[in-house]
Structure formats: C-alpha cells, structure tokens
Design an enzyme around this catalytic site. Structure first.
Site, short mmCIF file in Angstrom:
data_model
loop_
_atom_site.label_atom_id
_atom_site.label_comp_id
_atom_site.label_asym_id
_atom_site.label_seq_id
_atom_site.Cartn_x
_atom_site.Cartn_y
_atom_site.Cartn_z
N THR A 132 0.84 -1.20 0.00
CA THR A 132 0.00 0.00 0.00
C THR A 132 0.87 1.25 0.00
O THR A 132 1.91 1.29 0.65
CB THR A 132 -0.89 0.00 1.25
OG1 THR A 132 -1.81 -1.08 1.18
CG2 THR A 132 -1.67 1.30 1.39
N ARG A 134 -13.80 -7.78 -0.36
CA ARG A 134 -13.23 -7.30 0.90
C ARG A 134 -12.64 -5.90 0.74
O ARG A 134 -12.00 -5.59 -0.26
CB ARG A 134 -12.15 -8.28 1.37
CG ARG A 134 -11.37 -7.83 2.61
CD ARG A 134 -10.07 -7.13 2.28
NE ARG A 134 -9.26 -6.82 3.47
CZ ARG A 134 -8.17 -6.07 3.45
NH1 ARG A 134 -7.74 -5.57 2.31
NH2 ARG A 134 -7.50 -5.83 4.57
N GLY A 157 -10.35 -3.00 2.91
CA GLY A 157 -9.51 -2.78 4.10
C GLY A 157 -9.61 -1.36 4.62
O GLY A 157 -10.60 -0.67 4.41
N ASP A 158 -8.55 -0.91 5.26
CA ASP A 158 -8.58 0.40 5.92
C ASP A 158 -8.27 1.56 4.98
O ASP A 158 -8.61 2.71 5.28
CB ASP A 158 -7.59 0.43 7.08
CG ASP A 158 -6.14 0.28 6.59
OD1 ASP A 158 -5.85 -0.75 5.95
OD2 ASP A 158 -5.32 1.18 6.85
N THR A 177 -0.67 1.81 6.64
CA THR A 177 -0.44 0.63 5.82
C THR A 177 -0.32 -0.59 6.74
O THR A 177 0.34 -0.52 7.79
CB THR A 177 0.83 0.76 4.97
OG1 THR A 177 1.06 -0.49 4.28
CG2 THR A 177 2.06 1.09 5.80
N GLY A 178 -0.95 -1.69 6.37
CA GLY A 178 -0.85 -2.87 7.23
C GLY A 178 -2.08 -3.75 7.14
O GLY A 178 -2.81 -3.72 6.14
N GLY A 195 -5.44 -4.33 7.42
CA GLY A 195 -6.54 -3.38 7.46
C GLY A 195 -7.62 -3.64 8.48
O GLY A 195 -8.18 -2.70 9.06
#
Length: 357
Positions: A221, A249, A251-252, A272-273, A275
C-alpha cells in the site's frame, strides 16, 4: 532659571531621540526577523509495511525501490517548495507510486481470489476536514485522483465499484482496461498463495474460508502526508488491498479515520498494514486525537497506537505522519516499511528495513 529650562529641554530631546532610535532599531530588527523566517513545510511517504527483510532483497530490487521512493517524494516536495497546496503534493506523489509495478497500488495492484484487481483509495484535507474515497474499483488507472474528485466534486465521501467508475466517467478520470493491472510478479504471488492454501485445506476442510497466509499477503500500500507553507495538512492512501482477498473485501485504505486522516489542529496520517485491525483501532484518527486531546507529540502518539493498540490487538503494519509544525513520524511494528521524508531544507531520508533511518 532659563539655563536650567534649556538644559532640561535639551536632555529630554536627547532621551526622545534615543528612544526613537531604539524603537527604529527594534522595528528594523523585527522586520529583518520576519523577512528571514521561512514557513516550514514537509512531506513523508510510505510504500507499504510487512515482512521486508534485507536477506530477501536483491541489490537491484532495493535500488529500484529507493529510486521510486525518491522520485515520488521529490515530485511532492517541489510542489510544496514552490508554494503549492498540500493536497496537490499528496496526489502527485501518490500518482508516481501508483504508476510503478513495485507497489501494491495502481499498476502493481495485487490479485483477488478471482484473479481480478480491486483498488481502494482515500484523501483528506486538514483545513476543511473534507474527504473523499473510492473502494473496489477495477478500471481506474489512478484511484487517488478519483478519491480527490469525490471529495472536490460530489456530495459524498465514499463511492464504490461500478458507481464510482460511472462517476469517474462524468469527471473525465482516466479509465483503463483491467488488463492494465496485470503484472506477472503479482499474479505468481496469488498462484503461490492459492497452492499453499490448497495444501493446507487438504488436511483440514474446516478452514475452507480461512486464509492462513493473510499476514504475508498485504504489503505494498502507498501513502503520503504533507504540510504546505500555508500551514495546511493533507493525507492520502492508495492500495490494491490484500492478495487472494474474497467477497469484495475492503480494508482500511479508503476508510477515513482508519487508513487516512488529516486535521490542521494536529497532523496528517496515512496507514499501511493489516486493514481489519487498523479499522478496529481507527488508527489514523486515534493518532490525531491523542495529539489534540492529550497533547502528545506525533511520534509518541504514533508509537502508542501502532505498538500498544494495534499490536495489542494482534495486528501489524505502520504509518507515516506529519504534524502542523513539520515534525514527522514513520512508525511500524513489522520487519520493514518502505518510507521516505523530506523537510523544508530539502534533507532526504529513505528507509526500508527496521532500525534504519
């Protein structure tokens, strides 16, 4: 008496001249100080966090990552240096990384379980607290540009899927054939994860809908946070999501407050990671809140949220952030995070691995 009168008058005049001279000198000093003071600005970026180890990186690949990180951040820094807007710097910087196949965003987006690419992005303006986001788009060359269009030219904050792409057409945003996002490296990563998953599922059918390799399928990301000379903050994040993701799906990255947040009263943050954990912890907003309500520094707030809160929940990843005074945080709880920072003096810092500044 007359002599005394003129003596007093002369003394008063001398004092008055002295005071005027001091006043003029002070004014000149203050004017000089004001003219020599330069407004602060800065920019910080990330290209994803995860199990990024030196032993797994070839010299040529490491050089390639550093070159793109430097190219991207210099684009944004030039905009800020010339007096440009923080939001312009953020989107232009992220465009460079979206156009590179090295990162999990734009051209380098990872593949879903169905072997397609679904991209997410978001931006936020720290001055107005306005924000825009898109999720699950499949034909947008630069999702960060569409996120900004949602912010600037719609009544909404987030658009998804086909609706977002219809909106993109009305705004003249570049659309591409989904084949544009195909890269052999990302496709092979999907096939490898699918094969590993199939091997495990042959032993335990109960885990049919569990991805045991989720922790190693999500880095790449990209994101940026910037402070311009007018004291305005902005942040943006763009991603292809998680390799082998299913069921649309999200994510964040497109979630305001989780993946992206900016507030002139505190800081601008891009995450980043993993989510799911960043959404539960509302990472980006939480860092801002700790600064605004508890008076914590951006570095202390970032450390608390990434290590104590996200780490405590079992999640991993990192953030980049810049506060209203130009202080920067590049915090992560993984083995590495692609990152770079430039300040008002033009000093450049690039890092990839843990304990590397």
């Amino acid at each position: 008496m007359i002599r005394k009168f003129f003596a007093v008058l002369t003394f008063s005049a001398l004092i008055s001249c002295g005071n005027n001279a001091d006043s003029t000198q002070n004014q000149t000093s203050e004017a000089t100080k004001t003219n020599t003071e330069q407004p602060t600005f800065g920019i910080v970026i990330h290209g994803g966090a995860g199990t990024i180890l030196k032993k797994n990186m070839t010299d040529s690949l490491e050089t390639a990552y550093k070159e793109i990180l430097e190219k991207a951040i210099r684009v944004g820094h030039k905009i800020l240096e010339d007096g440009g807007d923080a939001m312009d710097a953020v989107t232009a910087t992220i465009n460079v990384m979206e156009d590179s196949p090295l990162f999990n965003a734009g051209k380098g987006a990872v593949f879903t379980h169905e072997e397609t690419n679904e991209l997410d992005a978001s931006v936020m303006d720290g001055k107005t607290l306005n924000a825009g986001a898109v999720a699950g788009v499949t034909r947008i060359k630069n999702p960060i540009d569409l996120a900004r269009e949602v912010m600037d030219n719609s009544d909404h904050v987030m658009l998804a899927g086909k609706g977002a792409e219809i909106f993109a057409e009305t705004r003249g945003i570049a659309l591409v054939d989904p084949e544009y996002f195909f890269t052999e490296r990302r496709y092979n990563s999907l096939l490898r994860i699918k094969e590993q998953q199939k091997t495990q599922l042959d032993h335990d059918e109960k885990t049919a809908f569990v991805d045991p390799f989720i922790k190693d399928s999500k880095f790449g990301t990209v994101g940026c946070a910037a402070l311009d000379k007018n004291g305005n903050l902005a942040a943006g994040t763009s991603t292809g999501g998680m390799t082998n993701k299913r069921w649309n799906r999200i994510g964040d990255a497109p979630i305001i407050g989780a993946g992206t947040y900016a507030n002139n009263a505190s800081c601008a943050v891009s995450s980043t990671g993993w989510g799911e954990y960043f959404i539960r912890a509302m990472v980006a907003h939480d860092i801002s809140a700790l600064m605004e309500y508890k008076g914590m520094s951006v570095q202390d707030a970032a450390r608390t949220v990434i290590h104590d809160k996200v780490g405590g929940l079992g999640g991993d990843g990192g953030i980049v952030a810049i506060d209203k005074d130009g202080n920067v945080a590049m915090e992560f709880n993984t083995a590495g995070m692609y990152r770079a920072h430039m300040n008002a003096n033009g000093d450049l810092v690039i890092g990839i691995y843990e304990n590397q500044q």
